[in-house]
Write an enzyme that holds these catalytic residues in place. Structure first.
Site, PDB file in Angstrom:
ATOM      1  N   ASP A 289     -15.050  61.688   1.564  1.00 53.35           N
ATOM      2  CA  ASP A 289     -15.983  62.583   0.856  1.00 53.35           C
ATOM      3  C   ASP A 289     -16.930  61.752  -0.010  1.00 53.35           C
ATOM      4  OD1 ASP A 289     -14.326  64.488   1.911  1.00 53.35           O
ATOM      5  OD2 ASP A 289     -13.650  65.297  -0.013  1.00 53.35           O
TER       6      ASP A 289
ATOM      7  N   ASP B   9     -16.806  64.841  -9.734  1.00 58.93           N
ATOM      8  CA  ASP B   9     -15.526  64.465  -9.102  1.00 58.93           C
ATOM      9  C   ASP B   9     -14.899  63.326  -9.893  1.00 58.93           C
ATOM     10  OD1 ASP B   9     -16.693  64.891  -5.693  1.00 58.93           O
ATOM     11  OD2 ASP B   9     -15.169  66.080  -6.744  1.00 58.93           O
TER      12      ASP B   9
ATOM     13  N   GLU C 120      -7.003  63.114  -5.204  1.00 58.70           N
ATOM     14  CA  GLU C 120      -7.947  63.045  -4.079  1.00 58.70           C
ATOM     15  C   GLU C 120      -8.903  61.878  -4.262  1.00 58.70           C
ATOM     16  OE1 GLU C 120     -10.738  66.280  -3.696  1.00 58.70           O
ATOM     17  OE2 GLU C 120     -11.846  65.195  -2.189  1.00 58.70           O
ATOM     18  N   GLU C 121      -9.237  61.586  -5.518  1.00 62.10           N
ATOM     19  CA  GLU C 121     -10.301  60.612  -5.821  1.00 62.10           C
ATOM     20  C   GLU C 121      -9.787  59.187  -5.996  1.00 62.10           C
ATOM     21  OE1 GLU C 121     -13.003  61.721  -5.116  1.00 62.10           O
ATOM     22  OE2 GLU C 121     -12.632  63.880  -5.262  1.00 62.10           O
TER      23      GLU C 121
ATOM     24  N   ASP D  84      -6.064  67.626  -7.139  1.00 60.68           N
ATOM     25  CA  ASP D  84      -7.457  67.623  -6.688  1.00 60.68           C
ATOM     26  C   ASP D  84      -8.263  67.984  -7.930  1.00 60.68           C
ATOM     27  OD1 ASP D  84      -9.213  69.632  -4.149  1.00 60.68           O
ATOM     28  OD2 ASP D  84      -9.921  68.181  -5.635  1.00 60.68           O
TER      29      ASP D  84
ATOM     30  N   LEU E 100     -11.406  68.151  -8.800  1.00 59.54           N
ATOM     31  CA  LEU E 100     -12.498  69.113  -8.663  1.00 59.54           C
ATOM     32  C   LEU E 100     -12.579  69.557  -7.211  1.00 59.54           C
ATOM     33  CD1 LEU E 100     -14.517  70.452 -10.570  1.00 59.54           C
ATOM     34  CD2 LEU E 100     -16.262  68.916  -9.682  1.00 59.54           C
ATOM     35  N   ASP E 101     -12.042  70.762  -6.964  1.00 60.67           N
ATOM     36  CA  ASP E 101     -12.031  71.303  -5.604  1.00 60.67           C
ATOM     37  C   ASP E 101     -13.300  72.135  -5.386  1.00 60.67           C
ATOM     38  OD1 ASP E 101     -10.698  72.285  -3.063  1.00 60.67           O
ATOM     39  OD2 ASP E 101     -11.052  74.169  -4.155  1.00 60.67           O
TER      40      ASP E 101
ATOM     41  N   GLU F 285      -3.804  70.086  -1.886  1.00 57.38           N
ATOM     42  CA  GLU F 285      -4.448  71.357  -1.521  1.00 57.38           C
ATOM     43  C   GLU F 285      -3.450  72.261  -0.801  1.00 57.38           C
ATOM     44  OE1 GLU F 285      -7.748  69.420   0.507  1.00 57.38           O
ATOM     45  OE2 GLU F 285      -9.158  70.123  -1.006  1.00 57.38           O
TER      46      GLU F 285
HETATM   47  P1  AHG Z   1     -13.025  69.177  -2.203  1.00 58.68           P
HETATM   48  O1  AHG Z   1     -14.311  69.633  -2.811  1.00 58.68           O
HETATM   49  O2  AHG Z   1     -11.916  68.988  -3.206  1.00 58.68           O
HETATM   50  O3  AHG Z   1     -13.214  67.969  -1.305  1.00 58.68           O
HETATM   51  O4  AHG Z   1     -12.480  70.363  -1.293  1.00 58.68           O
HETATM   52  C1  AHG Z   1     -13.365  71.029  -0.473  1.00 58.68           C
HETATM   53  C2  AHG Z   1     -12.583  71.827   0.526  1.00 58.68           C
HETATM   54  C3  AHG Z   1     -12.093  73.177  -0.003  1.00 58.68           C
HETATM   55  O5  AHG Z   1     -12.415  73.408  -1.340  1.00 58.68           O
HETATM   56  C4  AHG Z   1     -12.797  74.183   0.866  1.00 58.68           C
HETATM   57  O6  AHG Z   1     -11.919  75.195   1.272  1.00 58.68           O
HETATM   58  C5  AHG Z   1     -13.266  73.377   2.053  1.00 58.68           C
HETATM   59  O7  AHG Z   1     -13.432  72.042   1.612  1.00 58.68           O
HETATM   60  C6  AHG Z   1     -14.569  73.865   2.577  1.00 58.68           C
HETATM   61  O8  AHG Z   1     -14.845  73.086   3.730  1.00 58.68           O
HETATM   62  P2  AHG Z   1     -16.132  73.440   4.635  1.00 58.68           P
HETATM   63  O9  AHG Z   1     -17.325  73.140   3.786  1.00 58.68           O
HETATM   64  O10 AHG Z   1     -15.977  72.554   5.842  1.00 58.68           O
HETATM   65  O11 AHG Z   1     -16.012  74.903   4.980  1.00 58.68           O
HETATM   66 MN    MN Z   2     -10.327  70.298  -2.551  1.00 58.29          MN
HETATM   67 MN    MN Z   3     -11.855  67.615  -4.801  1.00 61.27          MN
HETATM   68 MN    MN Z   4     -13.720  66.042  -1.975  1.00 57.72          MN
END
Ligand code: AHG
Ligand code: MN
Ligand code: MN
Ligand code: MN
Length: 332
Positions: A64, A70, A93-94, A114, A116-117, A275
């Site tokens: 990511d 984050d 996660e980070e 996590d 910041l989700d 998650e």
């Molecule tokens: P994060 O921001 O911690 O990396 O998590 C993002 C995850 C979760 O929050 C969400 O359900 C999913 O990514 C969305 O993914 P898409 O954009 O592929 O739908």
């Molecule tokens: Mn997440």
């Molecule tokens: Mn996150």
């Molecule tokens: Mn992320």
């Protein structure tokens, strides 16, 4: 009380922790966790003013692109948890590698989080959150190791999320207890205990399915069939794109949240330790079900998984038993 909502009895998170846990170290851990949630809530609210939108310019171990928030939220949680004196292993996660807390500052608990989700949503002010799971160290001695977190999900002793939405809400459950809900009163800086024994609506609740339909062409046939039939049954689609928001709505309103494996990501996108597992424990404690769907050759209860890597991914099918069972029936 004396009328109105400013009651003389203030039911706080601290009160809940002290009256329920009877575990000083876990109480201190959760208080530090709550402090980090408050600080992260404020950072998200001030992001536009404090030039905290945008990218940090680096990638994390999941590939990511890291947002400034984050990294900031991660630092807030790592510092708060290290200062608790209650942790021996931290997985974020980070952070590529788990943080093994030096023996002099170590405690009994391991936290996978996590910070910041849904961080892709932060620059357009759509709600985000924090997700965490707590294990109790099982190996002897005070020095933790990765073996203390690479274990079956049902070993988790506490799980929770904080949602940075119109209200900042903390939802958590301790193993064997029911799911509890708290709302931050910003004027006091305290989490008020608003709901006990949070459960899915009986009967499955609203007919809602939640998934990124943009991936439809890449799903396996059983998932395609289930989603096609949800439409035929006049289900509504609700998808925020922040897992915390989508799961919070699913628990409170009913329905099902799905992030399946697909031909691009054969293990799905969501990470097991910070998650999948925490959300699975919360959903099960609220009377729901959490499955991987067909994964490694069988349909599994998510908490039965045993991860082998701290950033391992798994497919996620979670929500009301009515809707989870319907999807799993497509694999028969
Ligand atoms: P994060 O921001 O911690 O990396 O998590 C993002 C995850 C979760 O929050 C969400 O359900 C999913 O990514 C969305 O993914 P898409 O954009 O592929 O739908
Ligand atoms: Mn997440
Ligand atoms: Mn996150
Ligand atoms: Mn992320």
């Amino acid at each position: 009380g004396s009328g109105g909502d400013l009651d003389s009895e203030f039911h706080s998170l601290t009160e809940y922790l002290m009256t329920t846990l009877k575990d000083q170290e876990l109480t201190v851990l959760m208080s530090q966790m709550a402090l980090a949630c408050k600080a992260t809530s404020r950072a998200c609210a001030k992001a536009g003013i404090a030039n905290l939108f945008g990218m940090a310019g680096d990638q994390n171990s999941s590939g990511d692109d890291q947002k400034k928030l984050d990294v900031l939220s991660n630092d807030i949680f790592v510092n708060a948890l290290l200062k608790s004196g209650s942790c021996c292993v931290l997985v974020s996660e980070e952070n590529e590698e788990p943080i093994i807390v030096p023996e002099k500052d170590a405690g009994r608990f391991c936290v996978c989080f996590d910070p910041l989700d849904g961080s892709s949503n932060i620059d357009c002010n759509v709600s985000t959150g924090t997700i965490f799971a707590v294990y109790e160290k099982k190996t002897p001695g005070k020095l933790g190791s990765v073996a203390d977190v690479l274990r079956v999900g049902s070993d988790i002793v506490a799980a929770g999320y904080c949602m940075y939405g119109a209200a900042t809400e903390l939802v958590l459950c301790f193993k064997g207890q029911s799911v509890q809900r708290f709302a931050l009163d910003p004027s006091l800086g305290e989490f008020v205990h608003t709901h006990s024994n949070v459960t899915f609506p009986s009967g499955g609740g609203k007919k809602i399915y939640s998934c990124n339909e943009g991936n439809f062409p890449y799903w396996d046939q059983p998932i395609k069939d289930a989603v096609t039939e949800f439409k035929a049954k006049k289900y509504a689609l609700r998808y925020v794109g922040s897992m915390v928001s989508d799961v919070h709505r699913t628990i409170l309103y009913g329905g099902v949240f799905v992030y399946p494996a697909d031909s691009k990501s054969p293990k799905g996108k969501l990470r097991v330790l910070y998650e999948g597992f925490p959300m699975a424990l919360l959903v099960e404690c609220a009377g729901g079900k959490a499955s991987t769907g067909m994964f490694n050759g069988s349909v599994q209860r998510m908490l039965d998984l045993e991860p082998t890597h701290v950033h391992e991914r798994c497919p996620v099918i979670l929500g009301s038993p009515r809707d989870v069972d319907f999807i799993l029936s497509k694999y028969n």
